[in-house]
Design an enzyme around this catalytic site. Sequence first.
Site, short mmCIF file in Angstrom:
data_model
loop_
_atom_site.label_atom_id
_atom_site.label_comp_id
_atom_site.label_asym_id
_atom_site.label_seq_id
_atom_site.Cartn_x
_atom_site.Cartn_y
_atom_site.Cartn_z
N SER A 1 15.56 56.45 -71.83
CA SER A 1 14.88 56.93 -71.77
C SER A 1 13.34 56.67 -70.56
CB SER A 1 13.34 56.25 -73.06
OG SER A 1 13.33 54.85 -72.84
N TYR B 1 20.93 38.55 -56.51
CA TYR B 1 21.06 38.71 -58.15
C TYR B 1 22.01 37.40 -58.74
CZ TYR B 1 17.14 42.27 -57.24
OH TYR B 1 16.00 43.09 -56.48
N VAL C 1 17.38 45.79 -70.05
CA VAL C 1 19.07 45.53 -70.58
C VAL C 1 19.27 45.90 -72.20
CG1 VAL C 1 19.35 43.67 -69.46
CG2 VAL C 1 17.70 43.40 -71.60
N HIS D 1 16.88 41.48 -47.09
CA HIS D 1 16.17 41.15 -48.77
C HIS D 1 14.64 41.08 -48.01
CE1 HIS D 1 16.31 40.06 -52.75
NE2 HIS D 1 15.18 40.84 -52.94
#
Length: 290
Positions: free
Chosen positions: A242, A54, A235, A112
């Site tokens: 929420s 990432y 983001v 991964h």
Amino acid sequence: MTNVNTPKFKLNDGTEIPAIGFGTYLIPNDGTTYRAVSDALSVGYRHLDTAAVYMNEAEVGQAVRESGIPRDQIWVTSKLWLQDYGYEAAKKGIDRSLQVMGLNYLDLYLLHQPYGDVVGAWKALEEAKKAGKIRSIGVSNMTPKYWQEYIPQFETTPSVDQVQFNPYFQQKDLRKLLAADDVKLEAWAPLGQGNQDLFAEPIIQDLAKKYQKDAGQVILRFENQEGIIVFPKSVHPARIKSNLDIFDFKLTDSEMAQIRALDTGKGTYDPDAPGNEEMLLSAYDVHADD
């Protein structure tokens, strides 16, 4: 700072992992990851998921170190990239993740992808766990085919398998295999990568109205009640908040059954497809800046 005691699941090695976390896939390492992770920690997330590939491990680590939250209260996961498979390379890859993140240990470290010298890399993870560098170890994108191929060759059983999971792709065959060894499934893309068809499903919409929640919260609650570890990604501060707010309602057995009926048995990524290893290795170079 909000103190949210999110539920935890116990892994087969005895550690307890927060049932919901914050994902960082495709969040850029230009300060955006640092801000998003800091926002997530401030509203109560205590579980973060990143990976060497990432390219944002450094910003995740910085946010953890600068959060003011005791390190033992934050669960941090990263993943070894294919380039670093094999025993010796994996040992260096683990140390590199720790160094880049500026952390003394990781709570979970995963292989991964299920290609290349998986067995050699796994041995390095097992050793790192014994040495205290990693608390729990697991795999990612292991289908039933790869699970049956590799797990018999491992000295220890993985604690998790992180795979694609959402109401359209419920991994039923894999979950039967994992259940036999009390392995937890972690969902990447638990909201179907924002699939609008999924969000618009009548049962999802009806339940959102009934419980005064949004479609994403209903989906995440379903997954939580199925025993799946989820880490939605956003983001946007309001959405980050929420996505965590899913523990004040409970779906009934019949509602769970109706969402289970949405399963198509297919995902958007097939780890069993030929050519994946070559494609992934040519697409990503985690050592480009070394």
